[in-house]
Design an enzyme around this catalytic site. Structure first.
Site, mmCIF file in Angstrom:
data_model
loop_
_atom_site.group_PDB
_atom_site.id
_atom_site.type_symbol
_atom_site.label_atom_id
_atom_site.label_comp_id
_atom_site.label_asym_id
_atom_site.label_seq_id
_atom_site.Cartn_x
_atom_site.Cartn_y
_atom_site.Cartn_z
ATOM 1 N N GLU A 237 0.756 -0.987 0.021
ATOM 2 C CA GLU A 237 -0.167 -0.277 0.320
ATOM 3 C C GLU A 237 0.427 1.436 0.485
ATOM 4 O O GLU A 237 1.085 2.094 1.009
ATOM 5 C CB GLU A 237 -1.666 0.047 1.125
ATOM 6 C CG GLU A 237 -2.053 -1.669 0.864
ATOM 7 C CD GLU A 237 -2.860 -1.150 1.543
ATOM 8 O OE1 GLU A 237 -3.162 -0.515 2.727
ATOM 9 O OE2 GLU A 237 -3.908 -2.131 1.916
ATOM 10 N N GLU A 333 -4.459 -8.624 -1.614
ATOM 11 C CA GLU A 333 -4.802 -8.159 -0.414
ATOM 12 C C GLU A 333 -6.130 -8.119 -0.201
ATOM 13 O O GLU A 333 -7.068 -6.886 -1.404
ATOM 14 C CB GLU A 333 -3.996 -7.778 0.468
ATOM 15 C CG GLU A 333 -4.911 -7.576 2.146
ATOM 16 C CD GLU A 333 -3.950 -6.105 3.393
ATOM 17 O OE1 GLU A 333 -2.886 -6.516 2.845
ATOM 18 O OE2 GLU A 333 -4.568 -5.842 3.096
#
Length: 745
Positions: A237, A333
């Site tokens: 991220e 994810e």
């Protein structure tokens, strides 16, 4: 601003399902039969074998009964090859399974997760060091006291993982030899960052090479420990900088620099064949991975894109695939959690993720934690509402055991019957709130169709395959996996699938494929020319240039307003000439948010530029542009399309005083504009040099009549070619490896 849960009040913790008997393996009862395996939470049916179905001969053109829908499967149209499905042995997950369960229970849960009699998970994403799920706080493989550095990595060690993480990974590989493992750091060692901490900060300019060496040492050490890693991503991220757990802000330009100048060359120099996946973040910033695909110096080191689900839509994977059709994708994810709602909502989340991700080119799908305890932990100051695939907790007698959650059953509905090496095949789907499905051709010649009824009532439907079909009724909220063997006879009308395939000839004998349906037109930039909408895609690195020079209009007399503004970011900041200031909504983007410009008098323009470089993830997600002479009566949209860090909106010359840009999509990120400019056409210019002689051009027609032209550049340099909008001819420059899709409707 990125979160693993919506910004709404979270519901109470989700109850955990009890252990059920071992699940069934789907095999047709006899040649020609269709095997059915059902999960229906309403009657506690979990991956349960149902009576076999028989095919009926269905001649081409036969209409389905009026009381049913038809899912058409075409195994002659094949797409991406499947890596697998799974989750992550985070530090917390591995600690629970590896240290709290006794050997008998540990072996049982590992067989249930990875074995053929369980759900056969075959894809794991392993944190490199601590994530937001770690038992004893943050750690890396080269921690140093505050203020000290270790650029030679003299203190590097993976000893932390030897206690319970590596043994479980070796056991998983032994149970399922087809297991694929990828690895991702939530943060490098703190001394590599501006914060001198694993929490917050960005990569120091002198730490690029040490970080590349860190990856190489990790991969070599894991391989030596019996756990080879097939893929890595540079950063988890990278556009989110958590305030309480490990993370690092790494903009696209910095990841591009890291990959092409340090990490890629370092792995190659040490003969480490691990693939590098770009990005590893949400669906709503397609430009991030494409930055590397557009860079000739980086693209050779990048194996594909890793995507997360927490913002945007899975269709972004198809958009990016069609922009760069030779670059594969993985969904790496997407946690389940109590924010989804009850058991049924969690099961729907898992099925929706697997179906929609794979329908949009994902080669693999990863949920998140393999195991969490009864309190959704242990956490490392991160998500405390995430749910594991299994729950490991003490029972009434104090003995630690495990139970399977809805994520287990949701993933298992696919992972058990779709094997590594399978190919997704064509099928139509009815979307959210109705029947959702995805189909695969397995390496052993069998076909698997997964159907989930996401509606609120039972659905009766037929499945058509070549010249045969069968019928079935699926309760609301239930999922069924149908498997069969044999060869398809006959091909359906392409309109039954609803999309078209455009095959291309790529470099090295490759054959990339562009796939388009009418729903993807919303992800094109489109302009109204006369009575037609002309659409075009603009991959990162591509440009569309008018035949005239363009001059920025003077801001004298301008005024701006917005539907909402943060008190710290008023609308006027967008036209103050300072790129360090911004206007922002002050809330996550919602459809209907607007920003309005009053030019002071009617002006002619042909381009708007919304620059969000100072807040690279906060650009408008999907826009419409309207104009007005009085600020009261507005035109129909004159342009629509997806945003980007720098959103350039081209139109044929238009004259108006008021311009309104309206957001059309949801995002947890605020909508920001650091600088807004409007451009008017100037004198005619000479088109930039370039050659379009090497591009491929393919045409197709969607079932709704929309005309498509696909232009693909299989070469090694930028190609240029003309694009006509009415009487105006623009110049399109297309990077190597990219494709542009033009539509007319």
């Amino acid at each position: 601003m990125s979160h693993k849960w919506p910004l709404v009040a979270l519901v109470a913790a989700l109850p955990v399902l009890a252990l059920t008997p071992s699940v069934a393996t789907a095999h047709p009862d006899r040649p020609g039969d269709v095997s059915v395996v059902l999960t229906n939470l309403d009657n506690e049916t979990f991956l349960a074998r149902q009576p076999a179905l028989s095919w009926q001969v269905t001649p081409a053109g036969t209409v389905a009964p009026s009381d049913s829908q038809t899912i058409t499967v075409d195994t002659t149209r094949q797409y991406q090859q499947i890596t697998g499905f799974g989750a992550s042995f985070t530090d917390s997950s591995a600690w629970l399974v590896g240290t709290k369960l006794d050997p008998k229970q540990r072996d049982a849960v590992m067989r249930d997760l990875f074995g053929s009699q369980g759900i056969g998970l075959s894809f794991l994403r392993q944190p490199m060091g601590a994530s937001d799920f770690a038992v004893n706080g943050s750690y890396s493989y080269d921690d140093m006291p505050a203020g000290q550095t270790d650029p030679s990595l003299a203190h590097f060690s993976i000893d932390h993982d030897r206690a319970y993480i590596l043994p479980l990974l070796r056991q998983a590989r032994q149970i399922n030899p087809r297991l694929t493992i990828m690895a991702t750091p939530w943060s490098p060692p703190g001394w590599m960052k501006t914060s001198d901490s694993m929490v917050t900060g960005s990569l120091r300019t002198d730490a690029y090479q040490p970080l590349a060496d860190y990856f190489t040492k990790f991969l070599q050490a894991y391989a030596a420990a019996g756990v080879p890693v097939q893929y890595v991503t540079p950063q988890n991220e990278p556009l989110y900088e958590p305030a309480t757990y490990p993370g690092m802000f790494l903009p696209a330009a910095q990841e591009d620099d890291l990959v092409k100048n340090y990490l890629g060359p370092d792995l190659r120099a040490h003969h480490v064949n691990t693939g590098i996946l770009a990005y590893d973040h949400n669906w709503d910033v397609v430009s991030y991975p494409e930055t590397m695909y557009a860079d000739p110096a980086a693209v050779g080191y990048v194996t594909g894109t890793a995507w997360h689900c927490y913002a945007g839509d899975a269709t972004a994977q198809s958009v990016s695939h069609n922009d760069y059709p030779g670059e594969p994708a993985w969904q790496t994810e997407c946690s389940g959690g109590t924010w989804e709602g009850d058991d049924h909502a969690g099961f729907a989340g898992a099925l929706g993720l697997v179906i929609n991700s794979t329908r949009n080119w994902a080669k693999g799908v990863i949920r998140w934690n393999l195991a969490l305890d009864q309190n959704n932990g242990p956490t490392n100051d991160g998500c405390d509402t995430c749910r594991g695939v299994v729950t490991v907790a003490p029972d009434a007698s104090g003995r630690w055991t495990y139970t399977k959650t809805v994520d287990y059953w949701g993933i298992g509905q696919v992972s058990k019957y779709v094997h590594p090496g399978a190919r997704r095949v064509a099928s139509n789907s009815f979307g959210a709130g109705d029947l959702q499905d995805v189909a695969f051709a397995n390496p052993d010649g069998s076909t698997a169709l997964v159907v989930f009824n996401s509606g609120t009532a039972s659905r009766t439907f037929r499945v058509g395959w070549g010249d045969k079909s069968f019928g079935y009724t699926l309760p609301a909220g239930a999922a069924a996996t149908f498997t069969w063997t044999g060869r398809q006879h006959g091909r359906p009308d392409p309109a039954a699938i609803g999309s078209v395939d455009i095959p291309l000839d790529g470099p090295g004998g490759s054959h990339p494929l562009v796939n388009v349906d009418s729903g993807m037109l919303a992800f094109q930039s489109q302009v109204r020319v006369g009575g037609q909408w002309l659409g075009y895609t603009l991959p990162t690195g591509a440009t569309l240039t008018p035949p005239t020079s363009q001059r920025a209009l003077s801001r004298d007399g301008w005024s701006v307003s917005a539907s909402a503004s943060s008190p710290d970011d008023p609308a006027g900041n967008a036209i103050d000439g300072d790129p360090a200031t911004r206007w922002s909504t002050g809330h996550g983007m919602t459809p209907g948010d607007w920003f309005q410009l009053d030019l002071g008098a009617p002006r002619t323009f042909d381009k708007l530029v919304l620059d969000t470089s100072g807040s690279s993830g906060d650009f408008v997600r999907q826009y419409q542009v309207l104009v007005s002479d009085d600020g009261v009566t507005w035109s129909d949209p004159i342009a629509t399309g997806p945003g980007a860090t720098v959103t350039q909106i081209l139109t044929p010359p238009v004259t108006a005083r008021f311009v309104r840009v309206v957001n059309q999509a949801n995002s947890g990120s605020w909508w920001s504009i650091h600088e807004l400019n409007v451009f008017a056409p100037g004198p005619t210019t000479t088109a930039a040099a370039g050659s379009g002689s090497g591009v491929q051009r393919k045409t197709a027609t969607l079932p709704d009549g929309t005309q498509l032209l696909v232009v693909y550049n299989p070469g090694h340099a930028v190609a240029s070619f003309p694009v006509a909008w009415g009487a105006t001819t623009y110049t399109y420059r297309l990077p190597a490896g990219a494709a542009a899709i033009f539509s007319t409707r």
